[in-house]
Design a protein around this motif. Sequence first.
Motif, short mmCIF file in Angstrom:
data_model
loop_
_atom_site.label_atom_id
_atom_site.label_comp_id
_atom_site.label_asym_id
_atom_site.label_seq_id
_atom_site.Cartn_x
_atom_site.Cartn_y
_atom_site.Cartn_z
N GLY A 1 7.82 14.35 -22.99
CA GLY A 1 6.91 15.49 -23.14
C GLY A 1 6.86 16.38 -21.91
N HIS A 2 7.21 15.85 -20.75
CA HIS A 2 7.13 16.68 -19.56
C HIS A 2 8.13 16.29 -18.48
N THR A 3 8.36 17.21 -17.57
CA THR A 3 9.24 16.99 -16.41
C THR A 3 8.58 17.73 -15.27
N GLU A 4 8.03 16.98 -14.33
CA GLU A 4 7.26 17.61 -13.26
C GLU A 4 7.54 16.94 -11.93
N LEU A 5 7.49 17.74 -10.88
CA LEU A 5 7.65 17.21 -9.53
C LEU A 5 6.33 17.44 -8.80
N GLU B 1 0.84 -1.20 0.00
CA GLU B 1 0.00 0.00 0.00
C GLU B 1 0.88 1.25 0.00
N PRO B 2 0.49 2.29 -0.76
CA PRO B 2 1.27 3.52 -0.73
C PRO B 2 1.10 4.28 0.58
N GLN B 3 2.13 5.03 0.94
CA GLN B 3 2.09 5.86 2.14
C GLN B 3 2.10 7.31 1.68
N PHE B 4 0.95 7.97 1.77
CA PHE B 4 0.90 9.39 1.41
C PHE B 4 1.24 10.23 2.63
N PRO B 5 1.73 11.46 2.48
CA PRO B 5 2.07 12.12 1.22
C PRO B 5 3.36 11.57 0.64
N LEU B 6 3.49 11.73 -0.65
CA LEU B 6 4.71 11.24 -1.31
C LEU B 6 5.13 12.21 -2.40
N LEU B 7 6.40 12.08 -2.76
CA LEU B 7 6.97 12.94 -3.80
C LEU B 7 7.10 12.12 -5.07
N ALA B 8 6.63 12.67 -6.20
CA ALA B 8 6.75 11.91 -7.46
C ALA B 8 7.36 12.77 -8.56
N LEU B 9 8.41 12.24 -9.16
CA LEU B 9 9.04 12.91 -10.29
C LEU B 9 8.55 12.22 -11.56
N SER B 10 7.88 12.99 -12.42
CA SER B 10 7.40 12.43 -13.68
C SER B 10 8.28 12.98 -14.80
N VAL B 11 9.05 12.09 -15.41
CA VAL B 11 10.04 12.53 -16.41
C VAL B 11 9.88 11.74 -17.69
N SER B 12 9.44 12.44 -18.75
CA SER B 12 9.28 11.73 -20.02
C SER B 12 9.76 12.63 -21.15
N ALA C 1 13.28 19.33 -2.75
CA ALA C 1 11.86 19.13 -2.44
C ALA C 1 11.70 18.35 -1.13
N VAL C 2 12.57 17.37 -0.90
CA VAL C 2 12.48 16.58 0.34
C VAL C 2 12.78 17.49 1.55
N LYS C 3 13.71 18.43 1.37
CA LYS C 3 14.00 19.37 2.46
C LYS C 3 12.79 20.27 2.72
N GLN C 4 12.13 20.68 1.63
CA GLN C 4 10.96 21.56 1.77
C GLN C 4 9.75 20.83 2.33
N PHE C 5 9.63 19.54 1.98
CA PHE C 5 8.47 18.74 2.40
C PHE C 5 8.96 17.48 3.12
N PRO C 6 9.48 17.66 4.33
CA PRO C 6 10.08 16.51 5.03
C PRO C 6 9.07 15.43 5.42
N ASP C 7 7.76 15.74 5.27
CA ASP C 7 6.75 14.73 5.65
C ASP C 7 6.56 13.66 4.56
N VAL C 8 7.21 13.79 3.40
CA VAL C 8 6.98 12.77 2.36
C VAL C 8 7.52 11.41 2.81
N ARG C 9 6.73 10.40 2.56
CA ARG C 9 7.08 9.05 3.07
C ARG C 9 7.61 8.15 1.96
N GLU C 10 7.34 8.55 0.72
CA GLU C 10 7.84 7.75 -0.41
C GLU C 10 8.38 8.71 -1.46
#
Length: 336
Positions: free
Chosen positions: A139-143, A126-137, A253-262
């Motif tokens: 067509g796009h690059t988003e965090l 099961e996922p643990q929210f909140p989480l950080l996701a980098l989408s890199v393709s 981003a992890v420093k800015q949002f230290p609550d991310v679990r994944e």
Amino acid sequence: MKILGIETSCDETAAAVVQDGRKVLSNTIATSKDIFEKQGGVIPEIAARKQVECMISVIEKTLTAANVDTEDIDAIAVTKGPGLLGSLLVGTTTARVLAATWNKPLIGVHHTLGHLSSIWLQANTEPQFPLLALSVSGGHTELWYRTAYTEGKLLGTTLDDAAGEAFDKGAAMLGLSYPGGPAIEKFAEGGQIEAIEFPLPLKKEDNVNFSFSGLKTFLKNLLKDSTHAPLSDIAASYQHAICRHLMDRIERAVKQFPDVREIHIVGGVSANTHLRQLLQEYISGLAVKRTLRWPVTNAYCTDNAAMIASAGFYLLQEKPEEAVKEFETQASGVIF
Ligand code: KG4
Ligand code: ZN
């Protein structure tokens, strides 16, 4: 619940059947990539014509491979955008006709939500929210800072090229084939990552955006110099520079949002072994441990229809009314 996913945002014609957002019963893809290898990129009109030719047979194949009949399908999920408009129209028109004929709910899925959902395919935890996701393709690059399967906040995006585009354009400069990511990755195997020091983009700016144009220009100028280092060293250093930039954004981003679990990476570039190694090193050095995930096979990193079916499932779960609303097929659009 079994969902038929359809994805035609770029040069691929893809269909898949996914059960309960996770279990991939079939994942079928026809690509016209070989035509575009020589061209160095996709020609939209040719891509759409190829998709018209093979869309129905891809759907038939995927239903057969999943061992299901049309009655077993609970809903159809299709990529509504962003992407090449002609290509998107092939998928969405087919999906609209099938949904009307078979009398099934139709869910329009944003392509990026599809990539973000590719993590759930064949996942057994099961996922643990909140989480950080980098989408890199290509067509796009988003965090993204994600709070639920279909909720999130965009933290940063690219100011110019996408990460995959940086690989593709760099590969063209190095005389390698399209798509450039796997070509550079292979070619870089024999090279030294520290042979050339590329600049770190946006180092001084207090945000988590991305920029690849400086790296591209640096590479171009480097190749103009006839006394340059061996090409494999240049390829390895260029790949390292792109990955370092991606890592730098994640670390901030992890420093800015230290609550991310994944921490997740998705999209074509998430198949890159060097990027995965850098991430693993980073995670193992963190005082607070985070779960690191990327799609379970490379077939789920690059464009595919299983991820669209998965996103469709979670949209139906979390936003049942919105999920089945009429949608427009759009070359661009908002994700949530
Ligand atoms: O997600 P995707 O299949 O399509 C888009 O939505 O764009 O991503 C394709 C991009 C291409 O730019 C390709 O060069 C890049 O992903 N890519 C890679 C690798 N495999 C594919 N980049 C780096 N390393 C790889 N192994
Ligand atoms: Zn994609």
